[in-house]
Design an enzyme around this catalytic site. Structure first.
Site, short mmCIF file in Angstrom:
data_model
loop_
_atom_site.label_atom_id
_atom_site.label_comp_id
_atom_site.label_asym_id
_atom_site.label_seq_id
_atom_site.Cartn_x
_atom_site.Cartn_y
_atom_site.Cartn_z
N HIS A 190 98.66 52.49 26.61
CA HIS A 190 99.36 53.00 27.79
C HIS A 190 98.47 52.96 29.03
O HIS A 190 98.67 53.73 29.98
CB HIS A 190 99.87 54.44 27.56
CG HIS A 190 100.67 54.61 26.32
ND1 HIS A 190 102.00 54.24 26.23
CD2 HIS A 190 100.33 55.07 25.09
CE1 HIS A 190 102.45 54.49 25.01
NE2 HIS A 190 101.46 54.99 24.30
N LYS A 239 86.22 40.63 50.90
CA LYS A 239 87.06 40.37 49.74
C LYS A 239 86.55 39.20 48.89
O LYS A 239 86.08 38.19 49.40
CB LYS A 239 88.51 40.08 50.17
CG LYS A 239 89.25 41.23 50.81
CD LYS A 239 89.41 42.39 49.87
CE LYS A 239 90.38 42.09 48.76
NZ LYS A 239 91.75 41.83 49.24
N GLU A 268 95.46 35.34 39.07
CA GLU A 268 96.76 35.70 39.64
C GLU A 268 97.72 34.52 39.60
O GLU A 268 98.92 34.69 39.32
CB GLU A 268 96.57 36.19 41.07
CG GLU A 268 95.84 37.52 41.17
CD GLU A 268 95.48 37.92 42.57
OE1 GLU A 268 95.02 39.06 42.75
OE2 GLU A 268 95.65 37.10 43.51
N SER A 325 89.24 36.24 51.73
CA SER A 325 90.36 36.61 52.61
C SER A 325 90.13 36.03 54.00
O SER A 325 88.99 35.93 54.46
CB SER A 325 90.45 38.14 52.70
OG SER A 325 91.27 38.54 53.77
#
Length: 463
Positions: free
Chosen positions: A155, A282, A289, A276
């Site tokens: 979980h 970043k 992704e 970025s």
């Protein structure tokens, strides 16, 4: 003029030609189409169906077309509709009347079924090799991190201590099943459909086994109608690809989470990260992704072909022209994802100290504390309730179970001895999990040996 124009009194509209043409998609099968035609022509000559000299002339002409195609010297046209008609048209242009004998005893229906199977057999083997490479990387990382303790989750909450090696070996199991699915599906691709004709075979005394042997097929299809209308082999590939992509996506999801500042478990190599355009700090896990996102694309390819096939009467229907675009897209996507994911994983750096730090605060040794009481004769449900109260006490007082004094421990149960704190140390909790398939060092040694044997068995099968 179309090779099938005899029945028609007027030419096709340019709209029809563009809409009907599949050359933009199926031209990638030029090699399979030409090799299939060469085997067919050789068989026609050997069986005396066409003159031997014409058979030789056709084979030589096809060889010259193949060489030019390999060099990028050919331009296929929409007017010739598909790769089969393009190759046949070029052949007739090069060798004349003899080229018109090539299509004796076959149809484009069984011809495309042949090309498609040949192409997907090759593509499936390429995917198998790439999955095997991924398994090798995972196994190497698992051996390296066999004793790197980390929190296991259910979980998405801390549950029990495991090791990074054990966690990685869970993905080894997933990808090993994927590999066997592709290998298994390849067996059903390995049926040669040429000789099925349009749907009812042919009246010519062809030798299907001869063609199958030359093209490397182990078997021939058993029913001519099924031979031209079956696309189960493509659906199986898409199904196996979808499951593989699901596994990749799950792995990517964890890498993305682990890569976050909140976790800090993994650092992606600069070569497999991006930045970025506005935020200079970043470092984004874009490959993970993208793999996660492309999973939906492969799912779509599977659903598209299932939908195309679901209402088709026997035998061939033009709807099936759509089969290759979806299947080729999935093949390309899977290969691209594996080509990026495997080196991304192999170059990642795992933060052992951060993983150890994060072991605190989640009461990962609570189950072991309950097991301790069970070993002292306390029924498990009663032990569960005692430890639950202890955890609640620790939360209120900002402590871990390891922080409790002996007096605090015995206030919950007089069964706690002086050895309880040693018993619930994370390292000891881990090493007691010796069951087959568990995370202890002994169990991991067995798992690593089994994984190595699996890889070697696949290598001996394939190579």
């Amino acid at each position: 003029m179309k090779l099938w124009q005899g029945r028609f009194q007027k030419g096709t509209s340019s709209i029809t030609e563009d809409f009907n043409s599949s050359i933009a998609v199926d031209q990638r099968m030029y090699r399979e189409d030409i090799l299939g035609s060469m085997a067919h022509a050789r068989m026609l000559g050997e069986c005396g169906i066409i003159p031997g000299e014409d058979s030789v002339l056709i084979i030589n002409g096809l060889q010259s077309i193949l060489e030019d195609a390999d060099k990028g010297l050919l331009e296929f046209t929409v007017e010739a509709e598909d790769i089969h008609m393009n190759v046949e048209t070029l052949l007739i242009e090069r060798i004349g009347e003899a080229g018109k004998r090539l299509h004796t005893g076959r149809s484009r229906n069984d011809q495309v079924a042949l090309d498609f199977r040949m192409y997907m057999k090759k593509g499936t083997r390429e995917v198998e090799d790439m999955v095997l490479d991924l398994l090798r990387v995972i196994l190497d990382l698992a051996k390296e991190h066999k004793d790197t303790i980390m929190a296991g989750y259910t979980h998405l909450q801390k549950a029990q201590p495991v090791t990074l090696g054990h966690h990685l070996m869970a993905y080894f199991q997933m990808f090993s099943r994927d590999l066997t699915r592709f290998i298994d599906s390849e067996k059903r691709m390995d049926h040669m459909p040429l000789g099925s004709g349009a749907l009812a075979g042919t009246t010519y005394p062809i030798d299907r086994y001869m063609v199958a042997a030359e093209l490397g097929f182990g078997k021939i299809t058993e029913n001519s109608m099924d031979g031209v209308s079956d696309r189960d082999f493509a659906l199986e590939f898409l199904g196996a690809s979808s499951i593989l992509m699901m596994h990749l996506s799950r792995f990517c999801e964890e890498i993305i989470i682990w890569n976050s500042n909140e976790f800090g478990y993994v650092e992606m190599d600069d070569a497999f990260s991006t930045g970025s355009s506005i935020m200079p700090q970043k470092k984004n896990p874009d490959i993970a992704e993208l793999v996660r996102g492309k999973t939906g694309r492969v799912y779509g390819d599977l659903v598209a072909l299932l939908t195309i096939m679901k209402g088709l009467p026997l035998a061939y229907n033009k709807d099936m022209q759509e089969d290759k675009e979806t299947t080729f897209d999935a093949l390309d996507t899977v290969k691209a994802c594996l080509a990026a994911f495997t080196p991304m994983l192999s170059t990642a750096t795992f933060n052992k100290d951060r993983m150890m730090e994060k072991l605190r605060g989640g009461f990962l040794n609570a189950t072991d504390a309950a097991d301790y009481l069970v070993m002292q004769g306390v029924p498990f449900r009663s032990a569960h309730e005692v430890i639950g109260r202890m955890v609640n006490y620790c939360i209120i007082n900002g402590k871990a179970l390891d922080d409790l004094s002996q007096d605090e421990l015995t206030s919950f149960s007089d069964k706690f001895g002086n050895d309880i704190l040693e018993f619930i140390k994370m390292e000891n909790c881990l090493q007691r999990r010796k069951t087959y398939g568990g995370p202890s060092s002994a169990a991991m040694d067995t798992a690593i040996d089994n994984a190595r044997n699996f890889i070697e068995s696949i290598e001996s099968l394939k190579y």
